[in-house]
Design an enzyme around this catalytic site. Structure first.
Site, short mmCIF file in Angstrom:
data_model
loop_
_atom_site.label_atom_id
_atom_site.label_comp_id
_atom_site.label_asym_id
_atom_site.label_seq_id
_atom_site.Cartn_x
_atom_site.Cartn_y
_atom_site.Cartn_z
N ASN A 44 0.84 -1.21 0.00
CA ASN A 44 0.00 0.00 0.00
C ASN A 44 0.87 1.24 0.00
O ASN A 44 1.95 1.26 0.58
CB ASN A 44 -0.99 -0.03 1.18
CG ASN A 44 -0.45 0.67 2.42
OD1 ASN A 44 -0.50 1.89 2.53
ND2 ASN A 44 0.10 -0.11 3.35
N PHE A 77 -1.94 7.98 4.24
CA PHE A 77 -2.83 8.52 5.28
C PHE A 77 -4.07 9.23 4.74
O PHE A 77 -4.32 10.39 5.09
CB PHE A 77 -2.09 9.52 6.18
CG PHE A 77 -1.04 8.97 7.09
CD1 PHE A 77 -0.95 7.61 7.36
CD2 PHE A 77 -0.14 9.82 7.71
CE1 PHE A 77 0.03 7.12 8.22
CE2 PHE A 77 0.84 9.35 8.56
CZ PHE A 77 0.92 8.00 8.81
N SER A 87 5.05 4.96 8.88
CA SER A 87 4.46 4.69 7.57
C SER A 87 5.41 5.20 6.50
O SER A 87 5.93 6.31 6.61
CB SER A 87 3.11 5.39 7.45
OG SER A 87 2.16 4.70 8.22
N ASN A 145 4.73 6.06 3.49
CA ASN A 145 4.08 6.74 2.36
C ASN A 145 3.84 8.23 2.55
O ASN A 145 3.20 8.86 1.72
CB ASN A 145 2.76 6.03 2.05
CG ASN A 145 2.99 4.56 1.76
OD1 ASN A 145 3.81 4.21 0.91
ND2 ASN A 145 2.32 3.69 2.50
N THR A 146 4.32 8.77 3.66
CA THR A 146 4.31 10.23 3.83
C THR A 146 5.77 10.66 3.83
O THR A 146 6.52 10.30 4.74
CB THR A 146 3.63 10.61 5.18
OG1 THR A 146 2.26 10.20 5.12
CG2 THR A 146 3.69 12.11 5.42
N LYS A 186 5.05 3.40 17.24
CA LYS A 186 5.06 2.33 16.22
C LYS A 186 6.23 2.55 15.27
O LYS A 186 6.34 3.61 14.66
CB LYS A 186 3.74 2.33 15.45
CG LYS A 186 3.65 1.20 14.42
CD LYS A 186 2.25 1.00 13.94
CE LYS A 186 2.16 -0.10 12.90
NZ LYS A 186 0.79 -0.32 12.43
N ASN A 210 5.61 -1.64 11.45
CA ASN A 210 4.82 -1.18 10.30
C ASN A 210 5.23 -1.99 9.05
O ASN A 210 5.92 -3.01 9.16
CB ASN A 210 5.06 0.32 10.10
CG ASN A 210 3.81 1.04 9.64
OD1 ASN A 210 3.19 0.60 8.68
ND2 ASN A 210 3.45 2.11 10.30
C1 LIG Z 1 -3.68 -1.24 3.46
C2 LIG Z 1 -2.90 -0.99 4.70
C3 LIG Z 1 -3.03 0.23 5.35
C4 LIG Z 1 -2.31 0.47 6.51
N1 LIG Z 1 -2.47 1.68 7.15
C5 LIG Z 1 -1.80 1.90 8.31
C6 LIG Z 1 -1.99 3.11 9.03
O1 LIG Z 1 -2.80 3.97 8.64
N2 LIG Z 1 -1.29 3.29 10.15
C7 LIG Z 1 -0.40 2.36 10.63
O2 LIG Z 1 0.22 2.57 11.68
N3 LIG Z 1 -0.21 1.20 9.99
C8 LIG Z 1 -0.90 0.95 8.85
N4 LIG Z 1 -0.73 -0.24 8.20
C9 LIG Z 1 0.26 -1.21 8.73
C10 LIG Z 1 -0.40 -2.28 9.60
O3 LIG Z 1 -0.97 -1.70 10.75
C11 LIG Z 1 0.64 -3.33 10.04
O4 LIG Z 1 1.62 -2.70 10.83
C12 LIG Z 1 1.33 -4.00 8.85
O5 LIG Z 1 0.41 -4.19 7.79
C13 LIG Z 1 1.93 -5.35 9.22
O6 LIG Z 1 0.94 -6.25 9.66
P1 LIG Z 1 0.29 -7.39 8.68
O7 LIG Z 1 1.44 -8.09 8.02
O8 LIG Z 1 -0.51 -8.25 9.60
O9 LIG Z 1 -0.55 -6.66 7.71
C14 LIG Z 1 -1.44 -0.51 7.03
C15 LIG Z 1 -1.33 -1.73 6.37
C16 LIG Z 1 -2.04 -1.99 5.24
C17 LIG Z 1 -1.91 -3.32 4.56
#
Ligand SMILES: Cc1cc2nc3c(=O)[nH]c(=O)nc-3n(C[C@H](O)[C@H](O)[C@H](O)COP(=O)(O)O)c2cc1C
Length: 367
Positions: A110, A114, A173, A175-176, A214, A243
């Site tokens: 992704n 945000f 994150s 992406n910012t 985080k 993350n």
């Molecule tokens: C589509 C998507 C959007 C995410 N948006 C955020 C976010 O807004 N803030 C954040 O701290 N992590 C965000 N994450 C990261 C997840 O909270 C998590 O840390 C990461 O995906 C690893 O866990 P997973 O392998 O179980 O997905 C996002 C992940 C995905 C896939």
């Protein structure tokens, strides 16, 4: 019933663009009546940063960015829900397409950047459910155009302290642009000082809300040292590891693997678990850790706990496995208990941290 619904909805959701599917899934979950969850087995209970979790499996930030369905997710059996990331002002995020399912790799990339309805709208929604049971953490971010990003997090603490069970400071994150720079030693020290001061002021009115940081899985061990040194000195309440990653394991097979953005899911498991273990050894029980990245089963959840997590979160596997996942993991966790020597889950935390931290992740396997 839920399982049946899930099986019917899945092919439809898969046929859609991933972001449209996500929107539709949230809409569906808002209207489908979910039965209350079965009571969790007592052995799954965890007391972490002063809160009582009936089970340690949470839904990670990003799934319910605008707090539209926290109670539905709690009803799906999760022990806690982290909503957000929420930015002070509403913002649209990056242009689409910005979300990619790597089905062959059980992963997602992704680069949403945000998208958020902003503090005011999300706070109003959370205020309406504030008296309901269930642990809801609030993940805070900064606006892309902000000239003082630490001030955005401070504002988040001030606004959400009344409705949060805990607050998560998301500086990881990818992406910012520039956001991850807030993980650098001096920046993180200043940020923690400011957010914790804001929390302490809010404590007088709303009680003490735990503040967690985080972090990214792409940190070097030297960078991790610096962050944990500051986090300990500032007496933070916990760390969320991790993350998404900007690295790409060479094992990825899906054609979307080279899309820019953060990779999550199964291919993130080893990297994030190793960083978790490294963090656990450095924290020396000064505060608890939440393990995130590639959890998709009771086995992977236990691995996170043995690497040093007190609680676990997941996101990507929920996309692939659906609403039955939390119940499945909890059922298998209880079964795993019968096979090993931990009387309670809490006793497993960190049991294999040294082993995980000493494993060499082959750098050649990442690019
Ligand atoms: C589509 C998507 C959007 C995410 N948006 C955020 C976010 O807004 N803030 C954040 O701290 N992590 C965000 N994450 C990261 C997840 O909270 C998590 O840390 C990461 O995906 C690893 O866990 P997973 O392998 O179980 O997905 C996002 C992940 C995905 C896939």
């Amino acid at each position: 019933m839920i399982g049946l619904l899930d099986r019917l909805a899945r092919p439809l959701l898969y046929a859609l663009d991933p972001e449209d599917a996500h929107r539709l899934a949230i809409r569906m979950l808002q209207v489908v009546p979910m039965p209350p969850p079965a009571k969790d087995d007592k052995r799954l209970a965890m007391r972490v940063f002063g809160l009582n979790f009936s089970n340690p499996i949470g839904i990670a930030a990003g799934f319910d960015k605008n707090a539209e369905i926290p109670d539905v997710l709690l009803r799906a059996g999760f022990g806690f829900v982290e909503v957000g990331t929420i930015t002070p002002l509403p913002q649209a995020g990056q242009s689409r397409p910005r979300l990619f399912r790597l089905t062959r790799d059980e992963a997602v990339i992704n680069r949403l950047g945000f998208p958020s309805q902003g503090h005011a709208a999300v706070h109003a929604r959370l205020a309406l459910r504030a008296q309901k049971p269930g642990i809801v953490g609030i993940n805070l971010g900064a606006n892309k155009v902000s000239s003082d990003r630490p001030a955005d997090y401070v504002r988040g603490i001030e606004i959400f302290a009344d409705v949060a069970d805990y607050l998560a400071i998301n500086v990881s994150s990818p992406n910012t642009p520039g956001l991850r720079d807030l993980q650098r030693a001096d920046a993180v020290d200043d940020l923690l000082a400011r957010v914790l001061a804001a929390r302490d002021i809010a404590t007088e009115r709303f009680g003490r809300k735990p503040v967690l940081l985080k972090i990214a899985p792409d940190l070097t061990l030297t960078e991790l040292d610096e962050i944990i040194y500051r986090a300990r000195a500032r007496k933070i309440d916990g760390l969320i590891v991790s993350n998404t990653t900007i690295s790409r394991p060479t094992t990825l097979r899906d054609p979307s693997a080279n899309e820019p953005g953060g990779l999550s899911g199964q291919p993130l498991f080893a990297l994030s678990t190793q960083l978790l273990a490294a963090a656990y050894l450095r924290v020396e029980n000064q505060f608890p850790l939440i393990g995130v990245g590639g959890v998709d089963s009771a086995e992977t959840a236990v691995a996170k706990i043995e690497a040093g997590a007190s609680l676990v979160q997941l996101y990507t596997s929920f996309v692939f496995k659906g609403l039955v996942l939390a119940d499945e993991i909890k059922r298998d966790l209880v079964r795993l208990f019968a096979q090993n020597s931990y009387p309670r889950l809490a006793d497993a935390t960190g049991a294999a941290a040294a082993d995980w931290a000493s494993r060499k992740l082959n750098a050649d396997n990442f690019r």
